[in-house]
Design a protein around this motif. Structure first.
Motif, mmCIF file in Angstrom:
data_model
loop_
_atom_site.group_PDB
_atom_site.id
_atom_site.type_symbol
_atom_site.label_atom_id
_atom_site.label_comp_id
_atom_site.label_asym_id
_atom_site.label_seq_id
_atom_site.Cartn_x
_atom_site.Cartn_y
_atom_site.Cartn_z
ATOM 1 N N ASP A 1 0.721 -1.285 0.144
ATOM 2 C CA ASP A 1 0.054 0.371 -0.068
ATOM 3 C C ASP A 1 1.006 1.367 0.475
ATOM 4 N N ALA A 2 0.540 2.162 -0.591
ATOM 5 C CA ALA A 2 1.636 3.725 -0.553
ATOM 6 C C ALA A 2 0.590 3.971 0.631
ATOM 7 N N ASP A 3 2.658 4.985 1.036
ATOM 8 C CA ASP A 3 2.463 5.029 2.136
ATOM 9 C C ASP A 3 2.789 6.336 1.676
ATOM 10 N N THR A 4 0.981 7.704 1.996
ATOM 11 C CA THR A 4 1.737 8.947 1.872
ATOM 12 C C THR A 4 2.021 10.078 2.678
ATOM 13 N N GLY A 5 2.440 11.428 2.604
ATOM 14 C CA GLY A 5 2.469 11.914 3.692
ATOM 15 C C GLY A 5 1.663 13.217 3.620
ATOM 16 N N VAL A 6 1.645 13.938 4.024
ATOM 17 C CA VAL A 6 1.516 15.431 4.476
ATOM 18 C C VAL A 6 2.026 16.241 4.091
ATOM 19 N N ALA A 7 2.152 17.678 3.489
ATOM 20 C CA ALA A 7 3.046 18.675 3.629
ATOM 21 C C ALA A 7 2.588 20.132 3.600
ATOM 22 N N GLN A 8 3.009 20.873 4.610
ATOM 23 C CA GLN A 8 2.445 21.785 4.436
ATOM 24 C C GLN A 8 3.469 22.669 3.782
ATOM 25 N N PHE A 9 2.869 23.734 3.384
ATOM 26 C CA PHE A 9 3.362 24.584 1.809
ATOM 27 C C PHE A 9 3.753 25.765 2.316
ATOM 28 N N TYR A 10 4.894 26.659 1.991
ATOM 29 C CA TYR A 10 5.590 27.824 2.826
ATOM 30 C C TYR A 10 6.520 28.588 1.994
ATOM 31 N N PHE A 11 6.347 29.600 2.169
ATOM 32 C CA PHE A 11 7.673 30.534 1.521
ATOM 33 C C PHE A 11 8.535 30.558 2.157
ATOM 34 N N ARG A 12 9.781 30.646 1.463
ATOM 35 C CA ARG A 12 10.906 30.644 2.222
ATOM 36 C C ARG A 12 11.971 32.124 1.793
ATOM 37 N N GLY B 1 11.600 31.425 -2.564
ATOM 38 C CA GLY B 1 11.465 30.168 -3.001
ATOM 39 C C GLY B 1 10.485 29.542 -1.689
ATOM 40 N N TYR B 2 9.789 28.560 -2.351
ATOM 41 C CA TYR B 2 9.064 27.519 -1.251
ATOM 42 C C TYR B 2 9.713 26.569 -1.156
ATOM 43 N N GLY B 3 8.655 26.192 0.150
ATOM 44 C CA GLY B 3 9.135 24.623 1.154
ATOM 45 C C GLY B 3 8.050 24.145 1.422
ATOM 46 N N MET B 4 8.499 22.561 1.552
ATOM 47 C CA MET B 4 7.402 21.827 1.459
ATOM 48 C C MET B 4 7.438 21.081 2.834
ATOM 49 N N TYR B 5 6.888 21.688 4.027
ATOM 50 C CA TYR B 5 7.835 20.400 5.661
ATOM 51 C C TYR B 5 6.546 19.556 6.044
ATOM 52 N N GLY B 6 6.702 18.800 5.659
ATOM 53 C CA GLY B 6 6.333 17.695 6.238
ATOM 54 C C GLY B 6 5.600 16.744 7.407
ATOM 55 N N ILE B 7 5.163 16.430 7.570
ATOM 56 C CA ILE B 7 4.084 16.902 9.158
ATOM 57 C C ILE B 7 4.286 15.773 9.870
ATOM 58 N N VAL B 8 4.547 14.536 9.332
ATOM 59 C CA VAL B 8 4.669 13.150 10.198
ATOM 60 C C VAL B 8 6.401 12.966 9.700
ATOM 61 N N SER C 1 -8.035 31.807 3.277
ATOM 62 C CA SER C 1 -9.179 31.038 4.654
ATOM 63 C C SER C 1 -8.618 30.200 4.888
ATOM 64 N N SER C 2 -7.644 28.985 3.936
ATOM 65 C CA SER C 2 -6.886 28.049 4.980
ATOM 66 C C SER C 2 -5.614 28.194 4.668
ATOM 67 N N TYR C 3 -4.526 27.662 5.316
ATOM 68 C CA TYR C 3 -3.501 27.271 5.191
ATOM 69 C C TYR C 3 -3.565 25.924 4.553
ATOM 70 N N LEU C 4 -2.219 25.628 3.492
ATOM 71 C CA LEU C 4 -2.519 24.957 1.810
ATOM 72 C C LEU C 4 -1.166 23.645 1.996
ATOM 73 N N TYR C 5 -1.402 22.576 2.384
ATOM 74 C CA TYR C 5 -1.012 20.545 2.691
ATOM 75 C C TYR C 5 -1.362 20.258 1.068
ATOM 76 N N TYR C 6 -0.098 19.192 1.103
ATOM 77 C CA TYR C 6 -0.340 18.927 -0.189
ATOM 78 C C TYR C 6 -0.037 17.178 0.125
ATOM 79 N N TYR C 7 -0.639 16.155 -0.678
ATOM 80 C CA TYR C 7 -0.251 14.723 -0.569
ATOM 81 C C TYR C 7 1.061 14.356 -1.219
ATOM 82 N N TYR C 8 1.845 13.619 -0.843
ATOM 83 C CA TYR C 8 3.244 12.884 -2.025
ATOM 84 C C TYR C 8 3.188 11.968 -0.789
#
Length: 240
Positions: free
Chosen positions: A77-88, A104-111, A231-238
């Motif tokens: 099964d695919a192991d997915t993480g959630v990253a919060q999107f930042y300006f850096r 630039g940008y940063g994608m911070y892995g929550i797990v 309205s809300s912060y942005l997150y992304y699955y990977y």
């Protein structure tokens, strides 16, 4: 959704909207394996022959389908993480004189509690900034990002070197403290990074009321500001 497609959606939505970035993506659900719940057959013919002959039909058919297969899901099964999107961003000065800057940008892995990917490009000095930077200790007109590099274990799903080159052509400034008038209430912001957008100086990143987006000082300021769609912060699955 493949990683290449997701990457193109990410770049298109963020770069196309500039600072007012938005992002949306979700992974499809994995189909579950079907478990065989069939029961074994049990055929027992018990009819009684009542005619005059003594034929006694005692069909002792013991046909029993003992399907003992045990389906086992062997795919991973695919192991997915959630990253919060930042300006850096990084700004280095020497008593108010420009030394270096990057954005630039940063994608911070929550797990993982670490950057899944960062892409940051250099901002070259192009001269003096427009006047009016509020309480600024320094302000510069800086060029767009160049020589951007994608660094991190999962950048293949987000960015590649050079992806943000040519973006973010603004003037920037810094105030250690700035009193912001919010509908008649004065909010004292600290470590404020100002950005000149279409002639107006806006407060791009700062520290106030739990928003600790800027570390350092006027000589060495580092920014990690979460990106919002308004309205809300942005997150992304990977995939991990």
């Amino acid at each position: 959704m493949g990683s290449i497609v997701r990457k193109h959606l990410l770049l298109g939505s963020v770069l196309g909207l500039g600072l007012l970035a938005s992002l949306g993506c979700s992974l499809g659900k994995k189909d579950k394996d079907v478990l065989d719940t069939g029961t074994p057959e049990s055929d027992a013919d018990t009819d009684a022959d009542t005619d005059a002959d003594s034929d006694a039909d005692s069909d002792a058919d013991t046909d029993a389908d003992s399907d003992a297969d045990s389906d086992t899901d062997t795919d991973a099964d695919a192991d997915t993480g959630v990253a919060q999107f930042y300006f850096r961003a990084e700004f280095a000065t020497n008593r108010g004189d420009y030394e270096s800057a990057a954005f630039g940008y940063g994608m911070y892995g929550i797990v993982d509690q670490d950057w899944a990917c960062e892409i940051i490009g250099d901002l070259a000095y192009e001269g003096s900034a427009p006047s009016g930077c509020p309480d600024c200790e320094w302000s510069f007109n800086l060029g767009p990002a160049e020589n951007s590099q994608a660094v991190g274990p999962y950048c293949d799903q987000f960015y590649a070197d050079g992806d943000i080159d040519g973006a973010f052509d603004y003037s920037w400034g810094f105030s250690s403290e700035y009193s912001y008038d919010y509908d008649g209430s004065i909010l004292v912001l600290e470590n404020v990074i100002h950005l000149n957008y279409e002639g107006d100086w806006i407060q791009f990143a700062f520290n106030y009321g739990g928003r600790d987006w800027v570390t350092g000082d006027a000589d060495d300021a580092s920014v990690a500001r979460p990106i919002s769609d308004g309205s809300s912060y942005l997150y992304y699955y990977y995939y991990r």
